[in-house]
Design an enzyme around this catalytic site. Sequence first.
Site, mmCIF file in Angstrom:
data_model
loop_
_atom_site.group_PDB
_atom_site.id
_atom_site.type_symbol
_atom_site.label_atom_id
_atom_site.label_comp_id
_atom_site.label_asym_id
_atom_site.label_seq_id
_atom_site.Cartn_x
_atom_site.Cartn_y
_atom_site.Cartn_z
ATOM 1 N N CYS A 33 0.817 -1.221 0.000
ATOM 2 C CA CYS A 33 0.000 0.000 0.000
ATOM 3 C C CYS A 33 0.844 1.260 0.000
ATOM 4 C CB CYS A 33 -0.928 0.012 1.214
ATOM 5 S SG CYS A 33 -0.030 0.030 2.764
ATOM 6 N N CYS A 58 -2.920 4.666 6.398
ATOM 7 C CA CYS A 58 -4.366 4.550 6.566
ATOM 8 C C CYS A 58 -4.765 4.725 8.038
ATOM 9 C CB CYS A 58 -4.817 3.181 6.077
ATOM 10 S SG CYS A 58 -4.302 1.843 7.155
ATOM 11 N N CYS A 102 -2.047 -3.954 8.638
ATOM 12 C CA CYS A 102 -1.626 -2.610 9.055
ATOM 13 C C CYS A 102 -0.973 -2.660 10.434
ATOM 14 C CB CYS A 102 -2.810 -1.657 9.081
ATOM 15 S SG CYS A 102 -3.799 -1.720 7.581
#
Length: 132
Positions: A33, A58, A102
């Site tokens: 990402c 994010c 994440c």
Amino acid sequence: MYSEKVMDHFTNPRNVGEIIDPDGVGQVGNPVCGDVMRITIQVEDGRIADVKFRTFGCGAAIATSSMITEMAKGKTLEEALKLTNSAVARALDGLPPAKLHCSNLAADALHEAISDYYAKTRTRGQALKVGG
Ligand code: FES
């Protein structure tokens, strides 16, 4: 889709910033990402006296960074090394499955900052030995 704790840490992140002249720095990126996380630590008597983060990423990455800094502060380096991505996700009352990766960034960045501290102190120790 996100727990209240995730939303709280995302909208009101703790320990944001950068320690000036830190004892250890960990920076990791997610190649998929492109998100990047940087953690700086200050170590006193074998404990994490202070820890700060900067995350370009994010919402889940920001929430996990914030949570791991809270969990790591005051811990010994050995204890902090045992903080895992799943422990961080649990402390946030879970993450959506698509966002579990994440939390890897937060644990990896913290562990890297601790390794950096160990590498630096080892080098310093050797320099002292060579010097005197
Ligand atoms: Fe990249 Fe969350 S989407 S760390």
